[in-house]
Design a protein around this motif. Structure first.
Motif, PDB file in Angstrom:
ATOM      1  N   ARG A   1      86.792   6.915 -20.166  1.00 24.51           N
ATOM      2  CA  ARG A   1      86.582   6.542 -18.758  1.00 24.51           C
ATOM      3  C   ARG A   1      85.104   6.323 -18.445  1.00 24.51           C
ATOM      4  NH1 ARG A   1      91.086   7.739 -15.246  1.00 24.51           N
ATOM      5  NH2 ARG A   1      92.754   8.677 -16.477  1.00 24.51           N
ATOM      6  N   PHE A   2      84.241   7.165 -19.000  1.00 22.09           N
ATOM      7  CA  PHE A   2      82.808   7.002 -18.764  1.00 22.09           C
ATOM      8  C   PHE A   2      82.327   5.673 -19.365  1.00 22.09           C
ATOM      9  CE2 PHE A   2      81.687  11.840 -18.394  1.00 22.09           C
ATOM     10  CZ  PHE A   2      82.369  11.875 -17.186  1.00 22.09           C
ATOM     11  N   GLY A   3      82.798   5.383 -20.582  1.00 22.94           N
ATOM     12  CA  GLY A   3      82.431   4.114 -21.223  1.00 22.94           C
ATOM     13  C   GLY A   3      82.883   2.935 -20.377  1.00 22.94           C
ATOM     14  N   ALA A   4      84.126   3.003 -19.877  1.00 22.18           N
ATOM     15  CA  ALA A   4      84.677   1.910 -19.079  1.00 22.18           C
ATOM     16  C   ALA A   4      83.908   1.753 -17.764  1.00 22.18           C
ATOM     17  CB  ALA A   4      86.154   2.162 -18.798  1.00 22.18           C
ATOM     18  N   ALA A   5      83.314   2.854 -17.286  1.00 21.69           N
ATOM     19  CA  ALA A   5      82.546   2.786 -16.029  1.00 21.69           C
ATOM     20  C   ALA A   5      81.136   2.237 -16.260  1.00 21.69           C
ATOM     21  CB  ALA A   5      82.478   4.178 -15.397  1.00 21.69           C
ATOM     22  N   GLY A   6      80.820   1.935 -17.528  1.00 19.63           N
ATOM     23  CA  GLY A   6      79.516   1.341 -17.823  1.00 19.63           C
ATOM     24  C   GLY A   6      78.429   2.370 -18.097  1.00 19.63           C
ATOM     25  N   ILE A   7      78.835   3.608 -18.357  1.00 22.85           N
ATOM     26  CA  ILE A   7      77.848   4.664 -18.628  1.00 22.85           C
ATOM     27  C   ILE A   7      77.457   4.608 -20.104  1.00 22.85           C
ATOM     28  CG2 ILE A   7      77.557   7.185 -18.734  1.00 22.85           C
ATOM     29  CD1 ILE A   7      79.596   7.254 -16.330  1.00 22.85           C
ATOM     30  N   GLY A   8      76.171   4.470 -20.366  1.00 27.44           N
ATOM     31  CA  GLY A   8      75.687   4.314 -21.737  1.00 27.44           C
ATOM     32  C   GLY A   8      75.869   5.565 -22.588  1.00 27.44           C
ATOM     33  N   GLU A   9      75.641   6.720 -21.987  1.00 32.75           N
ATOM     34  CA  GLU A   9      75.667   7.982 -22.734  1.00 32.75           C
ATOM     35  C   GLU A   9      76.995   8.708 -22.505  1.00 32.75           C
ATOM     36  OE1 GLU A   9      72.787   9.148 -24.475  1.00 32.75           O
ATOM     37  OE2 GLU A   9      72.048   7.122 -24.118  1.00 32.75           O
ATOM     38  N   ALA A  10      78.106   7.992 -22.674  1.00 37.19           N
ATOM     39  CA  ALA A  10      79.423   8.544 -22.330  1.00 37.19           C
ATOM     40  C   ALA A  10      79.716   9.844 -23.083  1.00 37.19           C
ATOM     41  CB  ALA A  10      80.504   7.499 -22.606  1.00 37.19           C
ATOM     42  N   GLU A  11      79.441   9.862 -24.386  1.00 32.51           N
ATOM     43  CA  GLU A  11      79.715  11.050 -25.225  1.00 32.51           C
ATOM     44  C   GLU A  11      78.896  12.249 -24.756  1.00 32.51           C
ATOM     45  OE1 GLU A  11      81.314  11.627 -28.265  1.00 32.51           O
ATOM     46  OE2 GLU A  11      82.049   9.638 -28.831  1.00 32.51           O
ATOM     47  N   THR A  12      77.616  11.998 -24.573  1.00 33.54           N
ATOM     48  CA  THR A  12      76.704  13.085 -24.176  1.00 33.54           C
ATOM     49  C   THR A  12      77.094  13.640 -22.815  1.00 33.54           C
ATOM     50  OG1 THR A  12      74.986  11.810 -25.254  1.00 33.54           O
ATOM     51  CG2 THR A  12      74.250  13.661 -23.912  1.00 33.54           C
ATOM     52  N   ASP A  13      77.373  12.745 -21.874  1.00 38.55           N
ATOM     53  CA  ASP A  13      77.699  13.209 -20.529  1.00 38.55           C
ATOM     54  C   ASP A  13      78.997  14.029 -20.539  1.00 38.55           C
ATOM     55  OD1 ASP A  13      75.454  11.869 -19.860  1.00 38.55           O
ATOM     56  OD2 ASP A  13      76.399  10.405 -18.529  1.00 38.55           O
ATOM     57  N   ALA A  14      79.975  13.579 -21.317  1.00 40.21           N
ATOM     58  CA  ALA A  14      81.241  14.333 -21.410  1.00 40.21           C
ATOM     59  C   ALA A  14      80.963  15.720 -21.992  1.00 40.21           C
ATOM     60  CB  ALA A  14      82.237  13.571 -22.284  1.00 40.21           C
ATOM     61  N   ARG A  15      80.126  15.765 -23.017  1.00 35.80           N
ATOM     62  CA  ARG A  15      79.809  17.035 -23.664  1.00 35.80           C
ATOM     63  C   ARG A  15      79.129  17.996 -22.677  1.00 35.80           C
ATOM     64  NH1 ARG A  15      75.483  17.726 -26.986  1.00 35.80           N
ATOM     65  NH2 ARG A  15      75.315  15.482 -27.332  1.00 35.80           N
ATOM     66  N   PHE A  16      78.165  17.474 -21.900  1.00 37.78           N
ATOM     67  CA  PHE A  16      77.445  18.320 -20.938  1.00 37.78           C
ATOM     68  C   PHE A  16      78.378  18.824 -19.830  1.00 37.78           C
ATOM     69  CE2 PHE A  16      73.427  16.806 -22.729  1.00 37.78           C
ATOM     70  CZ  PHE A  16      72.650  17.941 -22.616  1.00 37.78           C
ATOM     71  N   LEU A  17      79.259  17.958 -19.340  1.00 38.19           N
ATOM     72  CA  LEU A  17      80.160  18.389 -18.266  1.00 38.19           C
ATOM     73  C   LEU A  17      81.119  19.463 -18.770  1.00 38.19           C
ATOM     74  CD1 LEU A  17      81.145  15.221 -16.195  1.00 38.19           C
ATOM     75  CD2 LEU A  17      79.400  16.938 -15.737  1.00 38.19           C
ATOM     76  N   LEU A  18      81.641  19.265 -19.984  1.00 33.19           N
ATOM     77  CA  LEU A  18      82.540  20.274 -20.555  1.00 33.19           C
ATOM     78  C   LEU A  18      81.815  21.599 -20.741  1.00 33.19           C
ATOM     79  CD1 LEU A  18      84.496  17.995 -22.984  1.00 33.19           C
ATOM     80  CD2 LEU A  18      85.578  19.640 -21.433  1.00 33.19           C
ATOM     81  N   ALA A  19      80.594  21.539 -21.268  1.00 30.67           N
ATOM     82  CA  ALA A  19      79.830  22.773 -21.476  1.00 30.67           C
ATOM     83  C   ALA A  19      79.604  23.479 -20.141  1.00 30.67           C
ATOM     84  CB  ALA A  19      78.486  22.452 -22.138  1.00 30.67           C
ATOM     85  N   HIS A  20      79.342  22.677 -19.102  1.00 29.75           N
ATOM     86  CA  HIS A  20      79.052  23.230 -17.777  1.00 29.75           C
ATOM     87  C   HIS A  20      80.263  23.970 -17.200  1.00 29.75           C
ATOM     88  CE1 HIS A  20      76.756  23.462 -14.080  1.00 29.75           C
ATOM     89  NE2 HIS A  20      77.759  22.938 -13.403  1.00 29.75           N
ATOM     90  N   VAL A  21      81.434  23.338 -17.263  1.00 31.18           N
ATOM     91  CA  VAL A  21      82.595  23.976 -16.616  1.00 31.18           C
ATOM     92  C   VAL A  21      83.217  25.079 -17.489  1.00 31.18           C
ATOM     93  CG1 VAL A  21      83.158  21.906 -15.263  1.00 31.18           C
ATOM     94  CG2 VAL A  21      84.360  22.328 -17.404  1.00 31.18           C
ATOM     95  N   LEU A  22      83.055  24.987 -18.810  1.00 31.93           N
ATOM     96  CA  LEU A  22      83.683  25.985 -19.690  1.00 31.93           C
ATOM     97  C   LEU A  22      82.827  27.242 -19.876  1.00 31.93           C
ATOM     98  CD1 LEU A  22      85.094  23.597 -22.446  1.00 31.93           C
ATOM     99  CD2 LEU A  22      86.411  24.830 -20.692  1.00 31.93           C
ATOM    100  N   ALA A  23      81.541  27.160 -19.533  1.00 32.34           N
ATOM    101  CA  ALA A  23      80.643  28.308 -19.745  1.00 32.34           C
ATOM    102  C   ALA A  23      81.257  29.564 -19.130  1.00 32.34           C
ATOM    103  CB  ALA A  23      79.287  28.015 -19.111  1.00 32.34           C
TER     104      ALA A  23
END
Ligand code: GLN
Length: 310
Positions: free
Chosen positions: A43-65
């Motif tokens: 979804r991030f890639g489709a929205a035109g976000i360049g760093e889709a993998e990194t952003d997904a990783r950071f959001l997951l780390a944030h909510v799972l902490a």
């Protein structure tokens, strides 16, 4: 429905179902955490976000902490539906191009971790070039630093964190920005050496009070504003970005004040746009500054202009 608990569940559902991120939660209802992660990246890639993998990783780390993603994958009990719900809320904002810094509420800069909001420019790595340039140019033990358009406080606080006896004043026209800067000074334990004042450029400040003037002023040409990434254009304060028709309005305004604010021999150091080296050096020269130098950022672009008042 026969108990207060049932009513609570129904109320919670009503709130969740009304929230904008419902499509994400619905899509994830039957998915594992690994599949949710893959869906996020897509979804991030489709929205035109360049760093889709990194952003997904950071959001997951944030909510799972405090659990890590790997731990939560290995043990699903470490991930609650509330966390998935929260992830959906944050991911929905990211899909709509809200900057990661504003979603997470913080941004690393220099050695500091700073609060950010939609009221301040998110500190950028490029701006560390300005901090480094000032530290290289001035090794004196004591100095009074003025940061004009202080925003989050990034530049001033980074300088004070490196020079333990320097003192600083940060000014901004935005009261909301000054609140963030003051909060960041406390957060970094630098509030005893930093003061924040509302002022337009440097107007009204005591004459000859400063050894160093730094600024990362708005320098984007007005006609370029609409071409910026949605994260910047739609979420960051235009007050901190729009430099007028030729992008140089703020430099002129600050230089008009500089001689009054900075002691003879004092340093003036600006962040500039990659194509403004010649123009801003010319302005410093026209205002009688000497020892003018142009410094490049890590990408090799002109990023800082500095000079001394005679
Ligand atoms: N470097 C910023 C950007 O490109 C602009 C910062 C500024 O105008 N001071 O988004």
């Amino acid at each position: 429905m026969n108990s207060a608990f049932d009513k609570m569940v129904v109320d919670a559902r009503t709130v969740f179902d009304a929230s904008a991120s419902k499509p994400l939660r619905d899509a994830w209802a039957e998915l594992s955490l690994v599949e949710i992660r893959a869906d996020l990246v897509k979804r991030f890639g489709a929205a035109g976000i360049g760093e889709a993998e990194t952003d997904a990783r950071f959001l997951l780390a944030h909510v799972l902490a405090p659990a890590s993603y790997a731990e939560a994958v290995a043990d699903p009990a470490l991930c609650s539906w509330q966390q998935i719900n929260w992830l959906a809320e944050l991911a929905w904002e990211r899909v709509h191009r809200k900057p990661m810094s504003q979603i997470l509420g913080t941004q690393p800069f220099w050695t500091l971790e700073l609060d950010v909001s939609e009221d301040v420019l998110t500190p950028r790595a490029d701006t560390e070039t300005l901090v480094e340039a000032v530290l290289d140019a001035r090794s004196q033990t004591t100095a009074r630093v003025l940061d004009i358009g202080v925003g989050s406080g990034a530049i001033l606080l980074a300088l004070l964190s490196e020079r333990k006896a320097w003192q600083g004043v940060g000014v901004d026209v935005s009261e909301a920005a000054l609140d963030i800067a003051a909060k960041n000074a406390r957060r970094c334990g630098l509030d005893e050496r930093a003061e924040f004042l509302q002022a337009s450029w440097g107007r009204g400040l005591p004459a000859g009070a400063f050894d160093i003037l730094v600024s990362n002023p708005p320098y984007i040409r007005s006609d370029v504003m609409k071409t910026l990434d949605p994260e910047v254009r739609d979420f960051e304060p235009h007050l901190a970005l729009d430099g007028g028709v030729d992008g140089l309005d703020a430099y002129r305004a600050i230089l008009d004040e500089a001689r009054n604010l900075v002691k003879p021999g004092g340093l003036v150091a600006f962040e500039i746009g990659y194509d403004q080296g010649e123009a801003v050096s010319g302005l410093l020269q026209a205002h009688g500054l000497s020892g003018i130098a142009l410094i490049q950022d890590l990408a090799g672009h002109d990023r800082v202009v500095l000079g001394a008042l005679s």
